[in-house]
Design a protein around this motif. Structure first.
Motif, short mmCIF file in Angstrom:
data_model
loop_
_atom_site.label_atom_id
_atom_site.label_comp_id
_atom_site.label_asym_id
_atom_site.label_seq_id
_atom_site.Cartn_x
_atom_site.Cartn_y
_atom_site.Cartn_z
N PHE A 45 30.27 -26.89 -11.17
CA PHE A 45 30.71 -27.15 -9.64
C PHE A 45 29.48 -27.92 -9.25
O PHE A 45 27.85 -27.93 -8.76
CB PHE A 45 29.89 -25.72 -8.91
CG PHE A 45 31.13 -24.87 -8.90
CD1 PHE A 45 32.18 -24.59 -7.95
CD2 PHE A 45 31.43 -23.61 -9.82
CE1 PHE A 45 33.15 -23.85 -8.42
CE2 PHE A 45 32.21 -23.28 -10.19
CZ PHE A 45 33.12 -23.44 -9.02
N ARG A 53 34.62 -20.02 -6.78
CA ARG A 53 33.91 -20.31 -7.57
C ARG A 53 33.80 -18.22 -8.44
O ARG A 53 33.35 -17.60 -8.94
CB ARG A 53 32.08 -20.30 -7.32
CG ARG A 53 31.44 -19.90 -7.60
CD ARG A 53 30.04 -20.97 -7.88
NE ARG A 53 28.99 -19.73 -8.11
CZ ARG A 53 27.34 -20.49 -7.51
NH1 ARG A 53 27.48 -21.97 -7.53
NH2 ARG A 53 25.77 -19.93 -8.73
N ARG A 112 34.91 -28.77 -10.47
CA ARG A 112 34.53 -28.55 -9.25
C ARG A 112 34.39 -30.52 -8.29
O ARG A 112 32.67 -29.80 -8.85
CB ARG A 112 34.38 -27.97 -8.16
CG ARG A 112 34.33 -28.15 -6.62
CD ARG A 112 34.80 -27.33 -5.55
NE ARG A 112 35.88 -26.42 -5.20
CZ ARG A 112 35.98 -25.75 -4.98
NH1 ARG A 112 35.20 -25.18 -3.83
NH2 ARG A 112 37.37 -25.58 -4.43
#
Ligand SMILES: CC(=O)N[C@@H](CCCN)C(=O)O
Ligand SMILES: NC(=O)OP(=O)(O)O
Length: 337
Positions: A45, A53, A112
């Protein structure tokens, strides 16, 4: 090269349909298989997340695997992506070593990474997720990149099926005013998946908020193949007339990548009108209201809409878990593949 999950355009309609069916089996509790038993999946992330998440960690765990969450630039090293870079500035390690090492520990890598909203010309090519995909010997799962959010789009398609049944629906992607310019990943992926699934799509946005030219061309081609059509309008009300799904999302203008102040000036006049409210929802005759979340209440949509039975945003977020289990099972073997 392993098969990645970067955007739905790489997958056929039949494959996407099978993912949705597998997701419903997970949701109904009919599929308790654990295809990830004894395996780890890295979840990388670069940006904040609630849904992606939490639901990915849970999805990996429920399939028997172990999620390893990494946050480059805060709790793990900063990463360089450019091939041939002389790394004498702030970046600590190259994506080549980052994915090389992770692939020794993990069976797959979710990433991400939002755009910087600095250079449209560069970011429209989705350079960072593609650098991961090029370097990686294990599957890369896009958890929202500069241009796509396929896990979201598939949860959206599942939610439309769940609420309205199978077959072609009239769906509208409606731009909403927001105090900040946001990425285009969600609208791109929603539009792409919607036409791939054969839905009739209306996209409503103010002038200057056009989606990527190549994407719009692909949408027209896919719609033609699926025997449906894409309408684009600058009138928000037009998106509501006769629609069965209202999908609200704000995104920034590609004309002003790199100059957010000017972008904000351009969007200022749209604040009053480009909001989803109960009056506009009444034009639809019973449409469901969707949004990927997070949503700014009384800015993108009113409390009245979000608190009404028309809103399915929480089911939509729940479906992230089920569809991601289907995607993981498909990529890593076992049930659903
Ligand atoms: C508010 C915000 O930053 N939204 C992000 C994330 C959306 C869902 N992951 C966006 O518009 O792409
Ligand atoms: N919809 C979505 O991707 O939410 P998060 O940004 O919280 O993960």
């Amino acid at each position: 090269m392993p098969r990645h999950f970067l955007h739905t355009g790489d997958w056929t309609r039949a494959e996407l349909e099978r993912l949705i069916e597998a997701a419903f089996r997970f949701k109904r509790g009919e599929d308790l298989s654990q295809p990830l038993l004894g395996r780890a999946i890295a979840l990388v992330f670069f940006n904040p997340s609630l849904r992606t998440r939490a639901s990915m960690q849970l999805a990996v765990q429920q399939l028997g695997g172990y999620p390893i969450v990494l946050e480059p630039g805060s709790s793990s090293w900063t990463i360089e992506f450019r091939d041939g870079a002389v790394m004498d500035a702030d970046k600590t390690e190259h994506v080549a070593e980052f994915v090389g090492v992770l692939a020794r520990y993990c069976s797959g890598i979710g990433v991400r990474v939002f755009p910087q909203l600095r250079s449209w010309r560069e970011e429209r090519t989705d350079p960072i997720i593609n650098a991961f995909a090029r370097q990686s010997k294990v599957p890369i799962i896009n958890l929202e990149s500069a241009m796509h959010h396929p896990c979201q789009a598939m949860a959206d398609m599942m939610t439309i099926r769940e609420k309205l049944g199978a077959g072609r629906k009239r769906v509208a992607l409606v731009w909403a005013w927001h105090p900040k310019p946001l990425p285009m990943a969600v609208p791109n992926s929603f539009a792409l998946a919607a036409v791939q699934m054969g839905h009739e799509l209306t996209i409503a946005h103010p002038p200057g908020y056009e989606l990527d030219d190549d994407l719009v061309r692909d949408l027209a081609m896919l719609a033609h193949d699926a025997g449906t059509r894409v309408n684009v309008t600058h009138e928000i009300e037009e998106a509501f007339d006769g629609s069965e799904v209202i999908y609200a999302k704000s995104w920034g203008s590609r004309l002003f990548y790199g100059s957010p102040e000017e972008e904000l000036e351009m969007r200022a006049p749209y604040r009053q009108r480009w909001i989803v409210d109960e009056e506009k929802m009444r034009r639809t005759g019973g449409a469901i209201f969707m949004h990927c979340l997070p949503i700014r209440r009384n800015v993108e949509a009113t409390d009245g809409v979000l608190n009404s039975p028309a809103s399915v945003v929480i089911d939509e977020a729940e479906n992230r878990l089920h569809i991601q289990k289907a995607i993981l099972a498909r990529l890593f073997g076992g049930a659903g593949s």
